[in-house]
Design an enzyme around this catalytic site. Structure first.
Site, PDB file in Angstrom:
ATOM      1  CB  CYS A  33     100.304  47.076 102.595  1.00 31.56           C
ATOM      2  SG  CYS A  33      99.769  46.110 101.183  1.00 31.56           S
ATOM      3  CG  ASN A  42      96.064  47.600  98.499  1.00 31.60           C
ATOM      4  OD1 ASN A  42      97.168  48.134  98.579  1.00 31.60           O
ATOM      5  ND2 ASN A  42      95.685  46.626  99.311  1.00 31.60           N
ATOM      6  CG  HIS A  90      97.528  49.886 103.360  1.00 33.52           C
ATOM      7  ND1 HIS A  90      97.934  50.278 102.102  1.00 33.52           N
ATOM      8  CD2 HIS A  90      97.108  48.602 103.237  1.00 33.52           C
ATOM      9  CE1 HIS A  90      97.773  49.271 101.264  1.00 33.52           C
ATOM     10  NE2 HIS A  90      97.266  48.248 101.929  1.00 33.52           N
TER      11      HIS A  90
HETATM   12  O1  UT7 Z   1      96.965  45.452 101.572  1.00 34.79           O
HETATM   13  C1  UT7 Z   1      96.312  44.337 102.076  1.00 34.79           C
HETATM   14  C2  UT7 Z   1      95.691  43.644 100.920  1.00 34.79           C
HETATM   15  N1  UT7 Z   1      94.541  42.854 101.129  1.00 34.79           N
HETATM   16  C3  UT7 Z   1      93.380  43.247 101.641  1.00 34.79           C
HETATM   17  O2  UT7 Z   1      93.197  44.310 102.140  1.00 34.79           O
HETATM   18  C4  UT7 Z   1      92.267  42.259 101.516  1.00 34.79           C
HETATM   19  C5  UT7 Z   1      91.321  42.261 102.669  1.00 34.79           C
HETATM   20  N2  UT7 Z   1      90.105  41.541 102.300  1.00 34.79           N
HETATM   21  C6  UT7 Z   1      89.145  42.128 101.582  1.00 34.79           C
HETATM   22  O3  UT7 Z   1      89.244  43.302 101.253  1.00 34.79           O
HETATM   23  C7  UT7 Z   1      87.927  41.311 101.261  1.00 34.79           C
HETATM   24  O4  UT7 Z   1      88.002  40.088 101.941  1.00 34.79           O
HETATM   25  C8  UT7 Z   1      87.745  41.054  99.740  1.00 34.79           C
HETATM   26  C9  UT7 Z   1      87.383  42.350  99.042  1.00 34.79           C
HETATM   27  C10 UT7 Z   1      89.009  40.454  99.145  1.00 34.79           C
HETATM   28  C11 UT7 Z   1      86.614  40.068  99.521  1.00 34.79           C
HETATM   29  O5  UT7 Z   1      85.403  40.584 100.096  1.00 34.79           O
HETATM   30  P1  UT7 Z   1      84.520  39.668 101.051  1.00 34.79           P
HETATM   31  O6  UT7 Z   1      83.327  40.441 101.380  1.00 34.79           O
HETATM   32  O7  UT7 Z   1      85.419  39.210 102.171  1.00 34.79           O
HETATM   33  O8  UT7 Z   1      84.152  38.483 100.112  1.00 34.79           O
HETATM   34  P2  UT7 Z   1      84.383  36.937 100.352  1.00 34.79           P
HETATM   35  O9  UT7 Z   1      85.815  36.588 100.119  1.00 34.79           O
HETATM   36  O10 UT7 Z   1      83.747  36.548 101.638  1.00 34.79           O
HETATM   37  O11 UT7 Z   1      83.562  36.347  99.154  1.00 34.79           O
HETATM   38  C12 UT7 Z   1      82.127  36.492  99.068  1.00 34.79           C
HETATM   39  C13 UT7 Z   1      81.695  36.063  97.686  1.00 34.79           C
HETATM   40  C14 UT7 Z   1      82.335  34.750  97.240  1.00 34.79           C
HETATM   41  O12 UT7 Z   1      81.371  34.033  96.504  1.00 34.79           O
HETATM   42  P3  UT7 Z   1      80.586  32.803  97.191  1.00 34.79           P
HETATM   43  O13 UT7 Z   1      81.650  31.838  97.616  1.00 34.79           O
HETATM   44  O14 UT7 Z   1      79.846  33.410  98.340  1.00 34.79           O
HETATM   45  O15 UT7 Z   1      79.736  32.322  96.081  1.00 34.79           O
HETATM   46  C15 UT7 Z   1      83.422  35.199  96.297  1.00 34.79           C
HETATM   47  O16 UT7 Z   1      83.737  34.249  95.319  1.00 34.79           O
HETATM   48  O17 UT7 Z   1      82.113  37.047  96.734  1.00 34.79           O
HETATM   49  C16 UT7 Z   1      82.779  36.420  95.664  1.00 34.79           C
HETATM   50  N3  UT7 Z   1      83.752  37.344  95.113  1.00 34.79           N
HETATM   51  C17 UT7 Z   1      83.430  38.180  94.120  1.00 34.79           C
HETATM   52  N4  UT7 Z   1      82.292  38.383  93.430  1.00 34.79           N
HETATM   53  C18 UT7 Z   1      82.291  39.320  92.470  1.00 34.79           C
HETATM   54  C19 UT7 Z   1      85.035  37.539  95.453  1.00 34.79           C
HETATM   55  N5  UT7 Z   1      85.581  38.504  94.686  1.00 34.79           N
HETATM   56  C20 UT7 Z   1      84.591  38.903  93.850  1.00 34.79           C
HETATM   57  C21 UT7 Z   1      84.542  39.863  92.820  1.00 34.79           C
HETATM   58  N6  UT7 Z   1      83.373  40.045  92.172  1.00 34.79           N
HETATM   59  N7  UT7 Z   1      85.592  40.628  92.488  1.00 34.79           N
END
Ligand code: UT7
Length: 339
Positions: A112, A289, A259
């Site tokens: 990225c 992204n 980004h």
């Molecule tokens: O170019 C660089 C590329 N990468 C990034 O920029 C990623 C950076 N990270 C992020 O943007 C965020 O961490 C995410 C969007 C990937 C995830 O958001 P979050 O608020 O950090 O969620 P989390 O990983 O803490 O997960 C919270 C909950 C989990 O469920 P439980 O374990 O609390 O039951 C996940 O399984 O949200 C769940 N979850 C979803 N639920 C519905 C994760 N993805 C999804 C989804 N829809 N798409």
């Protein structure tokens, strides 16, 4: 030493739009979750064009904007993590399709942060006087390496390309910084082919040469929370560092072009910097992204909308797999011809 001016920009996005509701048809997610947690509403997914096709189209538009013929180019650098082939490079294929007969062409891999790395690399050649005219491109078809059953990643990544023409000038790049931290490599990864040949037998994941930390899968794996934390720290750090010793401060900067990964990352970065979040240009709601393509797509969109004008100071800033990060403080010099 010369300086480096961006004299043209172009972008290409595939036509096919995929909404959050569309994705909720095949993984357990919802428009509400994706919108609230990421800011993404829809993204473009390629049905027919591969990385080279999109790179060529973005490049043609950038050349047209710069009023430059492909034969005048000395250098083509393509930033991509989703090339059509291991070899030849995407840049060589782009060179042939554009008819950029004089250009040296090669790819770079910085995920990225790819566009920022490409700008820096091409910029060094121009600053030293070795080359005068360069084309840099970020082009990604991330949809081909996304696990469409993994809701943690498939809601984020998308396809697109952006390009910029660079020419020798008097101003342009005021300061820049690039960084890498390979100790975080496994936090965001996509493996290539495993080490396996006539003499290895069938090797296990742990024996394949890259260390056992890697999960060998030919699609993206990501520790979202770790990348989030990294991004929220490194973005403000890069922004402040690129301003250091320049005599400029954040209030002199018209817009920060980050980004485009997650709106919450930008909001947290704005809070850390004590600036209004509107200082960040944001288009991730429409495109998701697109990795190395996201910054040049944003720059082209801003130029087209007349949001950046000659004399404006901009910071472009990114982070990504590697881990990599970087930023440039730029003085925009191009008069918009497309308002
Ligand atoms: O170019 C660089 C590329 N990468 C990034 O920029 C990623 C950076 N990270 C992020 O943007 C965020 O961490 C995410 C969007 C990937 C995830 O958001 P979050 O608020 O950090 O969620 P989390 O990983 O803490 O997960 C919270 C909950 C989990 O469920 P439980 O374990 O609390 O039951 C996940 O399984 O949200 C769940 N979850 C979803 N639920 C519905 C994760 N993805 C999804 C989804 N829809 N798409």
């Amino acid at each position: 030493m010369y300086n480096v001016e961006i004299t043209g920009t172009g972008r290409y996005l595939p036509d096919f739009r995929v909404s959050n509701d569309d994705i909720a048809q095949f993984v357990d997610t919802s428009d509400v979750w994706i919108s609230e947690r990421t800011g993404i509403k829809e993204r473009r997914i390629s049905i027919r064009e591969n990385t080279t096709d999109m790179a060529v189209e973005a490049a043609r538009r950038a050349l047209q904007d710069a009023e430059l013929r492909a034969e005048e180019l000395d250098l083509i650098v393509v930033a991509t993590v989703t090339p059509d082939n291991f070899f030849p490079s995407t840049a060589c294929l782009v060179q042939a399709r554009l008819g950029a007969t004089r250009a040296v062409a090669f790819d770079i891999s910085a995920a990225c942060t790819g566009f920022i790395f490409a700008l820096s690399i091409a910029g060094q050649f121009i600053k030293t006087g070795q080359y005068q005219k360069a084309l840099i491109i970020g082009s990604e078809v991330l949809s081909k390496i996304v696990d469409w059953q993994d809701r943690n990643t498939c809601v984020l990544f998308a396809d697109g390309a952006g390009a910029a023409v660079l020419e020798r000038g008097k101003q342009g790049i005021i300061s820049e910084l690039l960084g890498s931290d390979g100790t975080g490599a496994e936090k965001l990864a996509c493996s290539a082919v495993p080490l396996q040949n006539k003499f290895t037998g069938t090797c296990s994941d742990a024996e394949n040469g890259s260390g056992s930390k890697f999960i060998r899968r030919d699609y993206i794996t990501m520790n979202g929370r770790e990348i989030f934390k990294f991004a929220v720290n490194i973005m403000p750090e890069c922004i402040l560092q690129v301003l250091e010793n320049t005599g400029y401060s954040l209030k002199d900067v018209k817009q920060i072009v980050p980004h485009q990964a997650n709106i919450r990352i930008l909001e947290a970065a704005a809070k850390k910097l004590a600036i209004n979040k509107d200082k960040f240009y944001v288009n991730l709601g429409h495109y998701g992204n697109t990795s190395g393509a996201s910054i040049p797509i944003a720059l082209d969109e801003m130029a087209e909308k007349g949001l950046i004008n000659p004399g404006d100071l901009l910071i472009i800033v990114g982070f990504g797999a590697g881990l990599t990060y970087g930023a440039q403080l730029l003085r925009w010099t191009k008069e918009s011809s497309r308002k």
